[in-house]
Scaffold this motif. Structure first.
Motif, mmCIF file in Angstrom:
data_model
loop_
_atom_site.group_PDB
_atom_site.id
_atom_site.type_symbol
_atom_site.label_atom_id
_atom_site.label_comp_id
_atom_site.label_asym_id
_atom_site.label_seq_id
_atom_site.Cartn_x
_atom_site.Cartn_y
_atom_site.Cartn_z
ATOM 1 N N LYS A 67 1.058 -1.097 -0.184
ATOM 2 C CA LYS A 67 0.479 0.084 -0.161
ATOM 3 C C LYS A 67 0.819 1.528 0.137
ATOM 4 O O LYS A 67 0.430 1.919 -1.021
ATOM 5 N N ILE A 68 1.768 1.061 0.786
ATOM 6 C CA ILE A 68 2.847 2.130 0.984
ATOM 7 C C ILE A 68 3.220 2.505 -0.220
ATOM 8 O O ILE A 68 3.024 4.130 -0.998
ATOM 9 N N PHE A 69 3.931 1.582 -1.190
ATOM 10 C CA PHE A 69 4.749 1.581 -2.367
ATOM 11 C C PHE A 69 3.585 2.496 -3.469
ATOM 12 O O PHE A 69 3.265 3.107 -4.720
ATOM 13 N N LYS A 70 2.324 1.742 -3.125
ATOM 14 C CA LYS A 70 1.152 2.607 -3.874
ATOM 15 C C LYS A 70 1.398 3.442 -3.890
ATOM 16 O O LYS A 70 0.511 4.779 -5.083
ATOM 17 N N ALA A 71 1.228 4.039 -2.530
ATOM 18 C CA ALA A 71 0.578 5.475 -2.086
ATOM 19 C C ALA A 71 1.613 6.314 -2.261
ATOM 20 O O ALA A 71 0.838 8.056 -3.077
ATOM 21 N N GLU A 72 2.728 5.883 -2.623
ATOM 22 C CA GLU A 72 3.748 7.518 -2.447
ATOM 23 C C GLU A 72 4.643 6.701 -3.716
ATOM 24 O O GLU A 72 4.888 6.256 -4.238
ATOM 25 N N LYS A 73 5.267 7.785 -4.321
ATOM 26 C CA LYS A 73 6.230 7.572 -5.981
ATOM 27 C C LYS A 73 7.630 7.170 -5.062
ATOM 28 O O LYS A 73 8.334 8.392 -4.660
ATOM 29 N N ILE A 74 7.358 5.933 -5.056
ATOM 30 C CA ILE A 74 9.081 5.521 -4.895
ATOM 31 C C ILE A 74 10.395 5.335 -5.560
ATOM 32 O O ILE A 74 9.611 4.497 -6.609
ATOM 33 N N ASP A 75 11.271 5.745 -5.349
ATOM 34 C CA ASP A 75 11.843 5.587 -6.330
ATOM 35 C C ASP A 75 13.384 4.622 -5.821
ATOM 36 O O ASP A 75 14.003 3.892 -6.654
ATOM 37 N N SER A 76 13.553 4.676 -4.778
ATOM 38 C CA SER A 76 14.719 3.724 -4.307
ATOM 39 C C SER A 76 15.286 3.695 -2.556
ATOM 40 O O SER A 76 13.877 4.258 -2.089
ATOM 41 N N VAL A 77 15.160 2.714 -2.458
ATOM 42 C CA VAL A 77 15.072 2.418 -0.005
ATOM 43 C C VAL A 77 16.300 2.247 -0.248
ATOM 44 O O VAL A 77 17.147 2.276 -0.609
ATOM 45 N N ILE A 78 16.739 3.188 1.177
ATOM 46 C CA ILE A 78 17.709 3.059 2.087
ATOM 47 C C ILE A 78 16.665 1.873 3.094
ATOM 48 O O ILE A 78 16.003 2.025 4.022
ATOM 49 N N HIS A 79 17.448 0.954 3.561
ATOM 50 C CA HIS A 79 16.788 -0.062 4.379
ATOM 51 C C HIS A 79 17.490 0.002 5.404
ATOM 52 O O HIS A 79 18.792 -1.147 5.605
ATOM 53 N N PHE A 80 17.547 0.186 6.867
ATOM 54 C CA PHE A 80 18.341 0.117 7.885
ATOM 55 C C PHE A 80 17.123 -0.392 8.679
ATOM 56 O O PHE A 80 17.422 -0.750 10.059
ATOM 57 N N ALA A 81 16.162 -1.010 8.862
ATOM 58 C CA ALA A 81 15.197 -1.628 9.583
ATOM 59 C C ALA A 81 15.357 -3.008 9.698
ATOM 60 O O ALA A 81 16.597 -3.470 9.261
ATOM 61 N N GLY A 82 16.009 -3.519 11.473
ATOM 62 C CA GLY A 82 16.536 -4.175 11.512
ATOM 63 C C GLY A 82 16.227 -4.264 13.290
ATOM 64 O O GLY A 82 16.880 -3.565 13.852
ATOM 65 N N LEU A 83 16.942 -5.739 13.406
ATOM 66 C CA LEU A 83 17.534 -5.842 14.920
ATOM 67 C C LEU A 83 18.251 -5.835 14.913
ATOM 68 O O LEU A 83 19.570 -6.620 14.255
ATOM 69 N N LYS A 84 19.398 -5.319 15.955
ATOM 70 C CA LYS A 84 21.249 -5.451 15.791
ATOM 71 C C LYS A 84 22.030 -5.399 16.902
ATOM 72 O O LYS A 84 22.860 -5.112 17.334
ATOM 73 N N ALA A 85 21.373 -6.042 18.563
ATOM 74 C CA ALA A 85 21.563 -6.328 19.573
ATOM 75 C C ALA A 85 22.377 -7.707 19.687
ATOM 76 O O ALA A 85 21.602 -8.616 19.105
ATOM 77 N N VAL A 86 23.445 -7.534 19.666
ATOM 78 C CA VAL A 86 24.488 -9.319 19.725
ATOM 79 C C VAL A 86 24.369 -10.184 20.263
ATOM 80 O O VAL A 86 23.421 -11.813 19.497
ATOM 81 N N GLY A 87 23.930 -9.712 21.720
ATOM 82 C CA GLY A 87 23.833 -10.809 22.573
ATOM 83 C C GLY A 87 22.381 -10.927 22.650
ATOM 84 O O GLY A 87 22.001 -12.296 22.564
ATOM 85 N N GLU A 88 21.496 -10.643 22.292
ATOM 86 C CA GLU A 88 19.647 -10.747 22.607
ATOM 87 C C GLU A 88 19.504 -12.056 20.810
ATOM 88 O O GLU A 88 19.134 -12.538 20.666
ATOM 89 N N SER A 89 20.873 -11.606 19.992
ATOM 90 C CA SER A 89 20.245 -12.344 18.836
ATOM 91 C C SER A 89 21.001 -14.036 19.168
ATOM 92 O O SER A 89 20.197 -14.995 18.539
ATOM 93 N N VAL A 90 22.105 -14.182 19.973
ATOM 94 C CA VAL A 90 22.693 -15.363 20.668
ATOM 95 C C VAL A 90 21.380 -16.556 20.998
ATOM 96 O O VAL A 90 21.083 -16.882 20.783
ATOM 97 N N GLU A 91 19.975 -15.246 21.884
ATOM 98 C CA GLU A 91 19.351 -15.542 22.722
ATOM 99 C C GLU A 91 18.143 -16.586 21.922
ATOM 100 O O GLU A 91 17.154 -16.687 22.322
ATOM 101 N N LYS A 92 17.844 -15.223 20.924
ATOM 102 C CA LYS A 92 16.277 -15.472 20.010
ATOM 103 C C LYS A 92 16.862 -15.339 18.638
ATOM 104 O O LYS A 92 16.141 -14.416 17.751
ATOM 105 N N PRO A 93 17.442 -16.525 18.098
ATOM 106 C CA PRO A 93 18.010 -16.413 16.613
ATOM 107 C C PRO A 93 16.870 -16.645 15.583
ATOM 108 O O PRO A 93 16.871 -15.706 14.526
ATOM 109 N N LEU A 94 15.520 -16.957 16.086
ATOM 110 C CA LEU A 94 14.277 -17.574 15.045
ATOM 111 C C LEU A 94 14.066 -15.978 15.355
ATOM 112 O O LEU A 94 14.118 -15.142 13.216
ATOM 113 N N GLU A 95 13.986 -14.996 15.907
ATOM 114 C CA GLU A 95 13.833 -13.711 15.678
ATOM 115 C C GLU A 95 14.163 -12.242 15.139
ATOM 116 O O GLU A 95 13.534 -11.485 14.667
ATOM 117 N N TYR A 96 15.772 -12.832 15.425
ATOM 118 C CA TYR A 96 16.240 -11.936 14.652
ATOM 119 C C TYR A 96 16.543 -12.830 12.691
ATOM 120 O O TYR A 96 16.395 -11.632 12.249
#
Ligand code: NAD
Ligand code: UD1
Length: 338
Positions: A67-96
């Motif tokens: 819907k966002i792509f249809k509503a906006e004129k998006i030409d390119s993407v900068i993709h920051f979204a993500g989880l980033k805590a190293v220790g947490e990733s060891v405990e929750k690999p599936l979530e990461y």
């Protein structure tokens, strides 16, 4: 036309949004606000002279993203979204793996379906692993990662490279960040970690503000000038400006490009403590502790390729990084308001 910034309300994303708008580039932010406060959007707005839209959406929500792509004129993407805590990733690999890898797959699928094939991705120096010798260059072998967080970055790099091989009309830029610290000069935007900070600078600033009584220095027996670990700290605004250059690159050229974003200079933990004390006038008590599992002695970039091909180099030194981190922390002792 606009750049869609996923994770644009987070630490690096928010600083990048300000610099994109300063460069005359329109933006649309998508964030699920999992690791940031909505007030960071207001702080971005207060620093720029042009309005922008934001959407509260998870990048894994295919319909929502479409819907966002249809509503906006998006030409390119900068993709920051993500989880980033190293220790947490060891405990929750599936979530990461779900959030970072699956999230990226959904994003790429929606991009392709909407004819958008330009992406800049937040990778990390962590992909160089434990065995390469600094200064690290982009052509060194990658993948010797030691934790699920690092593996998500490596996997996403592989996915994007395979995507480009399958369809050369994509323009892809993989940015390998070294250690971002610092904050916007205004003191109104900065890093606002949840709970006990894992990374060095937010821990130091929390000691300085009185939230923690001392810094634990992880190891003083490395083969470095003072025995503590050496890293390539980069001012977050320099990093943000690197993204402006990278998005201009993918707008212009088709290809799959890889760049280190670092200063090329390494500083030890104690160098950073000393520089911070000088910049803030506050003494940072510390205790030497054993080495932290998974840490390497020395990690710094060779940033020459980004200068050669993007015309970008980091301009801000360690003193400015410390001054700006301190201004943010002292003016916002509890981070962003709720
Ligand atoms: P951050 O947590 O401040 O920003 C990430 C943003 O993404 C947050 O605002 C969060 O709410 C959002 N987000 C997370 N999952 C999402 C999802 N599924 N859908 C929508 N939004 C989502 O982190 P940051 O320090 O700004 O890092 C940005 C990127 O850079 C991350 O991908 C990180 O792994 C990478 N990176 C960071 C560093 C660092 O030291 N900060 C180093 C190397 C790479
Ligand atoms: C860490 C992550 C890395 C991630 C990067 C940026 C690990 C092993 N690596 O890198 O995957 O991409 O953050 O988010 O977690 N230090 C202390 N005391 C502290 C904190 C850190 O002495 O309380 C030392 C560390 O041992 C290291 C240096 O400070 O020598 C920098 O640490 P940190 O800020 O956590 O960054 P990295 O370890 O480089």
């Amino acid at each position: 036309m606009a750049v869609l910034v996923t994770g644009g309300a987070g630490y690096i994303g928010s600083h990048t949004c300000v610099e994109l708008i300063n460069a005359g580039i329109d933006i649309v932010i998508v964030d699920n606000f999992y690791n940031c406060k909505k007030s960071s959007i207001d702080r971005i707005r207060a620093l720029v002279d042009r309005d922008f839209k934001y959407y509260e959406c998870d990048i894994r929500d295919k319909e929502g993203m479409d819907k966002i792509f249809k509503a906006e004129k998006i030409d390119s993407v900068i993709h920051f979204a993500g989880l980033k805590a190293v220790g947490e990733s060891v405990e929750k690999p599936l979530e990461y793996f779900d959030n970072n890898v699956n999230g990226t797959l959904v994003l790429l699928d929606v991009m392709r379906a909407n004819g958008c094939k330009k992406i800049v991705f937040s990778s990390s120096a962590t992909v160089y692993g434990m065995n390469n010798i600094s200064p690290l260059t982009e052509d060194m072998p990658v993948g010797g990662v030691t934790n699920p967080y690092g593996r998500t970055k490596y996997m996403i790099e592989c996915i994007l490279q395979d995507l480009y091989t399958s369809d050369n009309s994509w323009s892809i830029c993989l940015l390998r960040y070294f250690n971002p610290i610092g904050a916007h000069k205004s003191g109104t935007m900065g890093e606002d970690p949840n709970g006990i900070p894992n990374n060095l600078m937010p821990f130091i600033t929390q000691v300085a503000i009185g939230k923690r009584d001392h810094l634990n220095v992880f190891g003083n027996d490395y083969a470095t000038h003072d025995g503590t670990g050496i890293r390539d700290y980069i001012h977050v605004v320099d990093l943000a400006l690197g993204h402006v250059k990278a998005v201009q690159k993918v707008e212009k050229d088709e290809g799959c490009f890889i760049y280190n974003l670092g200063t090329g200079k390494g500083y030890s933990v104690l160098d950073v403590v000393n520089a911070f004390e000088k910049a803030s006038g506050v003494t940072i008590p510390f205790e030497i502790q054993p080495r932290r599992a998974g840490d390497i002695a020395i990690c710094y970039s060779d940033p020459a390729k980004a200068l050669r091909e993007l015309g970008w180099k980091a301009e801000r030194g360690l003193e400015e990084m410390c001054e700006d981190s301190w201004r943010w922390q002292s003016q916002n002792p509890n981070g962003y308001p709720d």
